[in-house]
Design a protein around this motif. Structure first.
Motif, mmCIF file in Angstrom:
data_model
loop_
_atom_site.group_PDB
_atom_site.id
_atom_site.type_symbol
_atom_site.label_atom_id
_atom_site.label_comp_id
_atom_site.label_asym_id
_atom_site.label_seq_id
_atom_site.Cartn_x
_atom_site.Cartn_y
_atom_site.Cartn_z
ATOM 1 N N ALA A 14 -6.191 7.172 4.957
ATOM 2 C CA ALA A 14 -5.052 8.100 4.676
ATOM 3 C C ALA A 14 -4.593 9.150 5.678
ATOM 4 O O ALA A 14 -5.641 9.983 5.826
ATOM 5 N N GLN A 15 -3.594 9.402 6.006
ATOM 6 C CA GLN A 15 -3.215 10.471 7.028
ATOM 7 C C GLN A 15 -2.006 11.265 6.516
ATOM 8 O O GLN A 15 -1.871 12.491 6.705
ATOM 9 N N ASN A 16 -1.109 10.547 5.791
ATOM 10 C CA ASN A 16 0.169 11.474 5.214
ATOM 11 C C ASN A 16 0.710 10.644 3.971
ATOM 12 O O ASN A 16 0.617 9.297 3.956
ATOM 13 N N ASP A 17 1.399 11.079 3.387
ATOM 14 C CA ASP A 17 2.036 10.459 1.920
ATOM 15 C C ASP A 17 3.030 9.372 2.484
ATOM 16 O O ASP A 17 3.988 9.708 3.629
ATOM 17 N N THR A 18 3.429 8.160 1.786
ATOM 18 C CA THR A 18 4.329 7.523 2.236
ATOM 19 C C THR A 18 5.473 7.393 1.578
ATOM 20 O O THR A 18 6.476 6.927 2.054
ATOM 21 N N GLY A 19 5.497 7.920 0.428
ATOM 22 C CA GLY A 19 6.615 7.944 -0.730
ATOM 23 C C GLY A 19 6.835 6.713 -1.172
ATOM 24 O O GLY A 19 8.093 6.438 -2.008
ATOM 25 N N VAL B 251 0.752 -1.255 -0.071
ATOM 26 C CA VAL B 251 -0.035 0.082 0.010
ATOM 27 C C VAL B 251 0.916 1.159 -0.036
ATOM 28 O O VAL B 251 1.881 1.233 0.479
ATOM 29 N N SER B 252 0.512 2.364 -0.745
ATOM 30 C CA SER B 252 1.067 3.588 -0.745
ATOM 31 C C SER B 252 0.079 4.704 -0.585
ATOM 32 O O SER B 252 -1.056 4.482 -1.337
ATOM 33 N N VAL B 253 0.388 5.642 0.155
ATOM 34 C CA VAL B 253 -0.550 6.849 -0.080
ATOM 35 C C VAL B 253 0.018 7.749 -0.689
ATOM 36 O O VAL B 253 1.182 8.394 -0.587
ATOM 37 N N ASP B 254 -0.570 8.061 -1.949
ATOM 38 C CA ASP B 254 -0.125 8.990 -3.058
ATOM 39 C C ASP B 254 -0.377 10.395 -2.924
ATOM 40 O O ASP B 254 0.536 11.396 -2.967
ATOM 41 N N ARG B 255 -1.460 10.813 -2.362
ATOM 42 C CA ARG B 255 -1.940 12.179 -1.913
ATOM 43 C C ARG B 255 -3.093 12.330 -1.155
ATOM 44 O O ARG B 255 -3.989 11.179 -1.230
ATOM 45 N N LEU B 256 -3.213 13.096 -0.311
ATOM 46 C CA LEU B 256 -4.506 13.276 0.460
ATOM 47 C C LEU B 256 -5.611 14.317 0.057
ATOM 48 O O LEU B 256 -5.175 15.023 -0.842
ATOM 49 N N ALA B 257 -6.771 13.945 0.094
ATOM 50 C CA ALA B 257 -7.865 14.684 -0.137
ATOM 51 C C ALA B 257 -7.848 15.882 0.530
ATOM 52 O O ALA B 257 -7.690 16.410 1.625
ATOM 53 N N GLN B 258 -8.056 17.178 -0.117
ATOM 54 C CA GLN B 258 -8.384 18.419 0.221
ATOM 55 C C GLN B 258 -9.387 19.253 -0.319
ATOM 56 O O GLN B 258 -9.981 18.914 -1.443
ATOM 57 N N PRO B 259 -10.076 20.060 0.487
ATOM 58 C CA PRO B 259 -11.295 20.832 0.327
ATOM 59 C C PRO B 259 -10.811 22.073 -0.806
ATOM 60 O O PRO B 259 -9.546 22.600 -0.566
ATOM 61 N N THR B 260 -11.679 22.579 -1.602
ATOM 62 C CA THR B 260 -11.350 23.763 -2.194
ATOM 63 C C THR B 260 -11.662 25.010 -1.299
ATOM 64 O O THR B 260 -12.714 24.769 -0.734
ATOM 65 N N TYR B 261 -10.867 25.859 -1.141
ATOM 66 C CA TYR B 261 -11.009 27.056 -0.042
ATOM 67 C C TYR B 261 -10.627 28.205 -0.822
ATOM 68 O O TYR B 261 -9.616 28.325 -1.395
ATOM 69 N N PHE B 262 -11.676 29.227 -0.627
ATOM 70 C CA PHE B 262 -11.399 30.547 -1.015
ATOM 71 C C PHE B 262 -11.224 31.630 0.249
ATOM 72 O O PHE B 262 -12.097 31.178 1.105
ATOM 73 N N HIS B 263 -10.223 32.450 0.221
ATOM 74 C CA HIS B 263 -10.515 33.697 1.214
ATOM 75 C C HIS B 263 -10.057 34.979 0.535
ATOM 76 O O HIS B 263 -9.084 34.818 -0.225
#
Length: 700
Positions: free
Chosen positions: A544-549, A241-253
């Protein structure tokens, strides 16, 4: 040397396999000053021995710590010998959390599957438009799919998936997958070939999904059937298993503004659009607001432009005459796009005439004007009536590409119809007397009213002000924020600025881009909108919590096998550590052995009930497997408390003890006599002393 240390010998140093000391075995017999010689430089040999002692202890502590980190208590230990345990590589700690679901409690994320068939085979479904409904909990939505005469099986499945994924109310995910062997994708899917799958992310609260044909029998012809929950325990398996990237919301400010300061924005009506979703968004063009009774500033003459949708387009022209008002211009443009006629002032403004065409409109495109309130530029707070022209796609054409292209004269640019909006258009009025707080509040409220999928508001925070030269003063500021909530897979939040550049002026034209998370399991990529994943039809849950590399191993094993193996490794490493301390008891303080034995003594009643016993020599441990498994099976909760409950259970307590020892450094546990070995003075022979005397005499 009076009162000094004398006749200290070290003959019992034990080295691990691969360890070496400069002085060859047997261990050097070292005599401190006040006695005989050691056969080599005493200071050098003493330092080597001290380094070897601490290195040996460090090696065994590291081995013990690794064994402790690999131990895990099963989440379903109560099921005894049928329980399952997830065993992770140490590199996955803090990067990927994994757990099995108790037997019979798993919720299958796969809700429905179609029949399987070759993607390039004829669909066998009669051409026509079909409607079907999908419900999730209390939410329900109807979908329409048009099947062509020559559509393949894969094409039809793709159309259904696209329709479902364009939902505005559901979090059901539709995908087209290929099953190469029976039951490969799910235990309830016996066929092979390309299939349609409807699924729900494991973190979604609403897991109940239902489907029904509304018009025609498309779902029935596709063989769409519910997938059952799997009642059996997770299958023992090994994964890379590898964590390739984490999900992130779209955010404007926005930029931070002084809430009480008067805005520098131009007074009037400003437009922008907000779009959410995964598919093609409905497009529209909205003009600037004009006083319909005011004379137009356009020069008389003929202006051209092109309207298009999908593959169709039409070139249109409007002839502006002397005496026309802005209302006449908007009416003429509306008539041309709709293929209708409109009444406008004739040349000179003394009579009216009909303009436009009696031809056909462009299918899928509709133009309409409406009255709006435009804030007065005087700052009095009064508003004047204005009109805007909106050109948009009609129902059923939302996925078609709408285009307005200027031609001769620049008519569209003059009207503000040169900006293509996607999604819902938001209009914000700005008065000359408005403060920045008023503007930011109006923008946030406009977005919140346009869509319930975006959480919009203003936040107040303290920033630095340098209004007074060379002085940093605190100042409260307002900032507008927008974030996409309840994000679905592949979904994004898009803001499109209007011709006035409102978003750019506020700093809302840049964002933190959202993205789907992705992990790879045995070479297959999986996507998630919230970093939650499931394998084995919901029986194995991953977060998933962080990339594994890179790839790291993860295994599902029988609880009894994993606990037995890992506990055996812990006891073996502990016993090896105690053997080393016993063999070098004259070199290390007894507090070290006592601290390691502390967790054993504190948990001894429970350990003894689980089959633990001590040897008479060095208090090393051994475990009766029969007694341990009886305790594990009959009283799993007490066994868990004794071994794994933080902070006082055996394993957590040992982890804390080892961490404390490593933090302090193993050298502090050396006895004073051992610690001073590296400081022994260099041995001086009679010849050395005689030679020194010669040099003194020669120098005079």
């Amino acid at each position: 040397m009076a009162g000094g240390i004398s006749d200290i010998y070290f003959t019992s140093l034990r080295l691990a396999k691969g360890e070496s000391v400069a002085a060859a075995s047997p261990a050097p017999r070292l005599r401190l000053p006040g006695g005989g010689t050691a056969g080599s430089d005493a200071g050098s040999t003493g330092a080597t021995l001290v380094d070897s002692l601490t290195a040996g202890l460090d090696t065994r502590l590291a081995r013990f710590e690794k064994a402790l980190s690999r131990f895990a208590w099963p989440t379903d230990a109560a099921s005894g010998f049928n329980g399952r345990l997830v065993v992770r590589d140490a590199g996955l700690t803090g990067r990927l959390d994994a757990a099995t679901v108790e037997t019979g409690q798993a919720v299958n994320p796969n809700k429905f599957f179609s029949d399987g068939k070759s993607a390039i085979a004829a669909s066998g479904i009669p051409a026509g438009t079909y409607r079907f409904a999908v419900s999730q909990g209390e939410a329900s939505e109807d979908f329409s799919v048009t099947v062509g005469r020559n559509d393949t099986w894969g094409t039809v499945l793709g159309k259904v998936a696209k329709a479902v994924n364009g939902s505005t109310a559901l979090s059901v995910r539709a995908s087209v997958a290929r099953q190469q062997a029976p039951f490969g994708l799910d235990p309830s899917l016996p066929g092979t070939g390309t299939v349609l799958a409807l699924s729900v992310n494991p973190l979604r609260r609403e897991q109940d999904v239902a489907v029904a044909d509304e018009k025609g029998d498309l779902l029935s012809r596709l063989g769409v059937a519910a997938a059952a929950n799997v009642a059996s325990a997770a299958t023992p398996s090994v994964y890379e298993v590898s964590v390739d990237r984490l999900a992130q919301p779209t955010y404007f400010h926005s930029t931070a503004y002084d809430p009480g300061a008067v805005t520098t924005l131009a007074a009037g009506l400003h437009h922008f659009s907000v779009a959410t979703g995964t598919g093609t968004q409905a497009a529209s063009y909205v003009s600037d607001a004009f006083d319909p009774e005011a004379a137009t500033t356009l020069s008389p003459g003929t202006y051209t432009f092109t309207a298009g949708i999908g593959q169709a387009s039409r070139q249109l022209s409007v002839t502006v005459k002397s005496g026309w008002t802005w209302g006449d211009v908007l009416n003429a443009v509306t008539a041309k796009i709709n293929g209708s006629q409109a009444s406008v002032w004739a040349s000179g403004g003394t009579a009216t005439e009909l303009v436009g065409t009696s031809g056909f409109s462009l299918p899928g495109v509709k133009a309409a004007s409406q009255t709006v309130a435009v804030p007065a530029a005087s700052g009095s707070g009064a508003a004047t009536a204005g009109r805007v022209l909106t050109v948009a796609t009609t129902s059923g054409f939302e996925d078609q590409d709408l285009r307005l292209t200027d031609g001769a004269g620049g008519l569209l640019a003059a009207l503000g119809l040169d900006t293509r909006y996607t999604g819902q258009v938001v209009s914000v009025g700005v008065s000359a007397a408005d403060t920045w707080r008023d503007v930011l509040g109006n923008v946030s409220r406009g977005v919140a009213m346009a869509t319930g999928r975006v959480e919009a508001g203003t936040v107040q925070k303290e920033i630095a002000s340098y209004a007074v030269p060379q002085t940093r003063l605190p100042m409260l500021s307002d900032t507008a924020t927008m974030v996409l909530v309840n994000r679905r897979l592949g979904e994004s939040l898009t803001l499109t600025d209007g011709s006035s550049g409102l978003l750019h002026s506020l700093g809302l034209d840049t964002s933190l881009p959202g993205q789907d998370g992705q992990i790879t399991v045995n070479g297959q990529a999986f996507a998630s909108e919230n970093n939650a994943y499931s394998l084995q039809s919901g029986r194995l849950l991953l977060e998933a919590q962080n990339d594994t590399g890179g790839d790291l191993p993860l295994a599902v094993t029988r609880s009894m096998d994993a606990v037995s193996e890992r506990l055996g490794s812990v006891v073996e490493a502990y016993n090896d550590l105690r053997k080393y301390l016993l063999a070098n008891s004259d070199a290390f303080s007894s507090t070290l052995a006592d601290s390691l034995a502390g967790p054993v003594a504190a948990n001894w009643p429970g350990l003894a009930a689980m089959g633990f016993a001590k040897t008479r020599k060095a208090d090393m441990l051994w475990v009766s497997s029969a007694a341990f498994w009886r305790a594990f099976y009959n009283n799993a909760d007490t066994s868990r408390q004794t071994l794994a409950e933080a902070p006082s259970g055996l394993i957590p307590a040992w982890k804390s003890t080892v961490a404390g020892i490593k933090a302090a450094g193993t050298a502090v546990y050396l006895t004073p006599e051992t610690a001073h070995l590296s400081r022994v003075a260099v041995r001086r022979t009679a010849a050395d002393l005689e030679r020194t005397n010669w040099l003194v005499d020669w120098r005079g």
